[in-house]
Design an enzyme around this catalytic site. Structure first.
Site, mmCIF file in Angstrom:
data_model
loop_
_atom_site.group_PDB
_atom_site.id
_atom_site.type_symbol
_atom_site.label_atom_id
_atom_site.label_comp_id
_atom_site.label_asym_id
_atom_site.label_seq_id
_atom_site.Cartn_x
_atom_site.Cartn_y
_atom_site.Cartn_z
ATOM 1 N N GLU A 262 0.872 -1.173 0.000
ATOM 2 C CA GLU A 262 0.000 0.000 0.000
ATOM 3 C C GLU A 262 0.907 1.220 0.000
ATOM 4 O O GLU A 262 1.619 1.491 0.977
ATOM 5 C CB GLU A 262 -0.946 0.018 1.212
ATOM 6 C CG GLU A 262 -2.009 1.101 1.027
ATOM 7 C CD GLU A 262 -3.022 1.159 2.166
ATOM 8 O OE1 GLU A 262 -3.299 0.132 2.796
ATOM 9 O OE2 GLU A 262 -3.531 2.270 2.413
ATOM 10 N N CYS A 296 -2.509 8.319 3.331
ATOM 11 C CA CYS A 296 -2.391 7.875 1.937
ATOM 12 C C CYS A 296 -3.683 8.158 1.172
ATOM 13 O O CYS A 296 -3.652 8.322 -0.035
ATOM 14 C CB CYS A 296 -2.005 6.413 1.865
ATOM 15 S SG CYS A 296 -3.038 5.343 2.844
HETATM 16 O O1 TXE Z 1 8.450 6.328 4.191
HETATM 17 P P1 TXE Z 1 9.260 4.987 4.108
HETATM 18 P P2 TXE Z 1 8.952 7.718 4.782
HETATM 19 C C1 TXE Z 1 4.943 8.384 1.658
HETATM 20 C C2 TXE Z 1 4.728 9.866 1.873
HETATM 21 C C3 TXE Z 1 5.953 10.291 2.628
HETATM 22 C C4 TXE Z 1 6.988 9.415 1.997
HETATM 23 C C5 TXE Z 1 8.220 9.186 2.805
HETATM 24 O O2 TXE Z 1 4.705 10.503 0.628
HETATM 25 O O3 TXE Z 1 6.281 11.627 2.426
HETATM 26 O O4 TXE Z 1 6.331 8.193 1.780
HETATM 27 O O5 TXE Z 1 7.901 8.684 4.098
HETATM 28 C C6 TXE Z 1 10.549 1.316 6.358
HETATM 29 N N1 TXE Z 1 13.456 -1.504 3.228
HETATM 30 N N2 TXE Z 1 4.274 7.554 2.646
HETATM 31 O O6 TXE Z 1 10.301 8.103 4.296
HETATM 32 O O7 TXE Z 1 10.720 5.289 4.145
HETATM 33 C C7 TXE Z 1 10.522 2.398 7.403
HETATM 34 O O8 TXE Z 1 11.375 2.070 8.488
HETATM 35 C C8 TXE Z 1 12.420 -1.859 3.992
HETATM 36 C C9 TXE Z 1 3.000 7.046 2.266
HETATM 37 O O9 TXE Z 1 8.825 7.654 6.205
HETATM 38 O O10 TXE Z 1 8.711 4.234 2.966
HETATM 39 C C10 TXE Z 1 9.053 2.420 7.762
HETATM 40 O O11 TXE Z 1 8.787 1.340 8.664
HETATM 41 N N3 TXE Z 1 11.757 -1.003 4.775
HETATM 42 C C11 TXE Z 1 2.518 6.005 3.182
HETATM 43 C C12 TXE Z 1 8.352 2.145 6.424
HETATM 44 O O12 TXE Z 1 9.356 1.514 5.615
HETATM 45 C C13 TXE Z 1 12.155 0.276 4.789
HETATM 46 C C14 TXE Z 1 2.905 6.058 4.600
HETATM 47 C C15 TXE Z 1 7.857 3.384 5.689
HETATM 48 O O13 TXE Z 1 8.916 4.276 5.492
HETATM 49 C C16 TXE Z 1 13.225 0.723 3.991
HETATM 50 C C17 TXE Z 1 4.216 6.588 4.825
HETATM 51 C C18 TXE Z 1 13.897 -0.238 3.195
HETATM 52 N N4 TXE Z 1 14.914 0.083 2.392
HETATM 53 C C19 TXE Z 1 4.827 7.331 3.868
HETATM 54 N N5 TXE Z 1 13.370 2.047 4.179
HETATM 55 C C20 TXE Z 1 1.115 5.521 3.023
HETATM 56 N N6 TXE Z 1 0.819 4.829 1.927
HETATM 57 O O14 TXE Z 1 0.287 5.688 3.902
HETATM 58 C C21 TXE Z 1 12.419 2.433 5.054
HETATM 59 N N7 TXE Z 1 11.688 1.363 5.433
#
Ligand code: TXE
Length: 498
Positions: A262, A296
């Site tokens: 998602e 989201c």
């Molecule tokens: O998300 P990340 P971020 C979008 C929203 C936001 C942007 C960045 O636009 O501005 O993403 O947010 C884990 N391998 N959404 O940087 O990094 C991390 O520890 C595996 C939309 O915080 O994607 C956390 O548990 N996992 C969204 C999770 O991934 C990894 C909600 C989300 O972090 C990883 C959040 C890796 N390499 C952000 N790197 C929605 N759909 O609701 C990080 N994580």
């Protein structure tokens, strides 16, 4: 603490957590402090786990899966654990909401609502556990009978984000458990507390050891290792599109684990001139301000019929100006703090970009100074064109971009003019327009004359680059199963070799 009053205060010292593997609380790892984004003071201390800790958690989940201590129970037995968890959550509602608010910055009243929704997830998960079933084929001739079994997929890795740490967790965990799977959760490093508290709840509810494991730490180490792990059968990831893409690569390069994703959204709210404009304006202001737009399914693109656009924008701006932005612990607050400083910078950067690209700032766009924490006023841009970055990029903040349309075809084209397809909201009193637009807009969740409505009975998930698969309800449980076709022959068999 089981009521919101008196107004909760900050903890005097940060609360220290362990991590949870194989039914045991573990410690001894370096801790990192998480500061409340609404107050700027440390509130929790969370372990920085190692990849060895992650491997131990996957081994525990694998053992618990293979010895069938959970998968081997009846649906009714699994359901009673989930129902007990729902009862415990009712008792601990205010406490869990408190820690959620402190780490995330969302208003305490909203956090309480999210715990209620999470309780419903456990109740529906319990029903789904009992109702899970396969299919049969009685059409293969008198000598052959076909059964289609649904079996739990195995060990699930679950990576959750910081915007709805507990709600997103609970939109998945009860359904994963209902299917008979075991799991290892890696919460966001900035909002781990309530995922750890759920371990206490599930243990008290009678969940066997090793079924639910939590390993905390950074995405780049623990998260990445979970996506690459060869002994994880399925990964459910909620977060950014960039990390979602890296999950796909990691799955392909490791063991082709199944993925549920998602990801981002750039969701339209489409308003026709015949709509109840006051209702629609309230929904538009709510849809972008709820959870400070860090959602989201936030409706961040306002697509409004040109004949009422100016009037409608004025209505939305007036509603936005009345929203109570304030201390997340204040029960009267409607919009709290931005969860991370990085996200705060991203949002302010887009507000500056929108102005530089020529959009008109109608309201908001400013930082609210409470003397502590980071707050941004709900913001409306008009005169936005589809090629501006504020119209194309997921800002993940309280920034609404208004674009006018003249015809229904133009409204549909604008709504679909995005790489995402998570959600959409439509406002009209005309049934023909309602059905035409509903059928033609590509989005996983669609709201007609409402917004962000529904419950965990209904599936969640996206079209296009918003993700793969569905979570919640019976669809959500099925996602964590795989199908086995069983053929049973009866009677005398025709021999191949004479
Ligand atoms: O998300 P990340 P971020 C979008 C929203 C936001 C942007 C960045 O636009 O501005 O993403 O947010 C884990 N391998 N959404 O940087 O990094 C991390 O520890 C595996 C939309 O915080 O994607 C956390 O548990 N996992 C969204 C999770 O991934 C990894 C909600 C989300 O972090 C990883 C959040 C890796 N390499 C952000 N790197 C929605 N759909 O609701 C990080 N994580």
């Amino acid at each position: 603490m089981d009521t919101l009053r008196p107004f909760p205060t900050l903890p005097t010292t940060p609360r220290e957590f362990g991590f949870y593997v194989d039914g045991k609380w573990q410690g001894g790892r370096p801790l990192f402090d998480r500061a409340s984004p609404g107050h700027g003071v440390p509130v929790t201390r969370i372990p920085k786990c190692t990849t060895d800790d992650l491997n131990a958690a996957v081994t525990a989940a694998r053992t618990a899966f293979e010895d069938r201590r959970w998968a081997g129970l009846s649906g009714a037995a699994r359901a009673s654990v989930l129902l007990r968890a729902a009862e415990i959550l009712k008792r601990r509602r205010a406490e869990i909401a408190y820690w959620e608010t402190l780490e995330n910055g969302k208003p305490i009243s909203q956090a309480m609502g999210e715990i209620d929704h999470s309780i419903a997830c456990f109740e529906i998960g319990a029903g789904a556990a009992r109702m899970l079933h396969g299919d049969s084929y009685n059409s293969l001739g008198d000598n052959l009978f076909g059964m289609v079994l649904r079996e739990p997929i195995g060990v699930v890795g679950l990576i959750t984000p910081w915007n709805f740490p507990f709600l997103i967790l609970c939109e998945r965990v009860p359904f994963i458990l209902a299917s008979g799977c075991t799991l290892v959760v890696k919460p966001s490093e900035v909002t781990s507390a309530t995922t750890l508290l759920l371990a206490e709840v599930l243990e008290e509810a009678g969940l066997p050891a090793g079924v639910y494991n939590v390993v905390t730490g950074s995405g780049r180490t623990i998260g990445q290792a979970l996506t690459e792990h060869p002994d994880v059968d399925m990964l459910s990831f909620t977060g950014s599109t960039a990390v979602g893409r890296s999950c796909v690569h990691a799955a392909a390069d490791s063991n082709f684990k199944k993925l549920g994703l998602e990801l981002g959204g750039k969701n339209p709210i489409i308003v026709f001139a015949d709509a109840d404009l006051d209702d629609a304006a309230d929904a538009a202001a709510f849809g972008i301000s709820f959870n400070t737009g860090q959602c989201c399914v936030s409706s961040s693109r306002l697509i409004v019929e040109r004949s009422v656009a100016a009037k409608f924008e004025a209505l939305v701006a007036a509603k936005m100006a009345k929203i109570r932005v304030g201390d997340p612990l204040d029960p009267n607050t409607q919009v709290g703090a931005i969860t991370t400083t990085a996200q705060n910078d991203v949002i302010l950067g887009y507000i500056a970009k929108g102005q530089a690209e020529g959009a008109t700032l109608v309201t908001g766009g400013i930082v609210k100074d409470l003397g502590h924490g980071q707050y941004i006023e709900p913001t409306l841009f008009s005169g936005v064109t589809p090629n501006m970055s504020i119209a194309t990029d997921e800002i993940f903040g309280p920034v609404l971009c208004s674009m006018p349309f003249d015809t229904i075809e133009e409204a549909i084209a604008l709504a679909n003019d995005t790489v995402y397809g998570l959600a959409a909201s439509l406002w009209t009193k005309n049934i023909d327009k309602a059905l035409t637009v509903t059928r033609r807009v590509r989005a996983g969740r669609f709201w007609v004359n409402c917004i962000m409505a529904g419950g965990p009975e209904m599936p969640l998930g996206g079209f296009k680059q918003s993700g793969w698969g569905r979570e919640a309800g019976t669809y959500g449980v099925e996602e964590y199963t795989q199908i086995k076709s069983v053929h049973i022959e009866t009677g005398k068999r025709d021999h191949w070799i004479a």
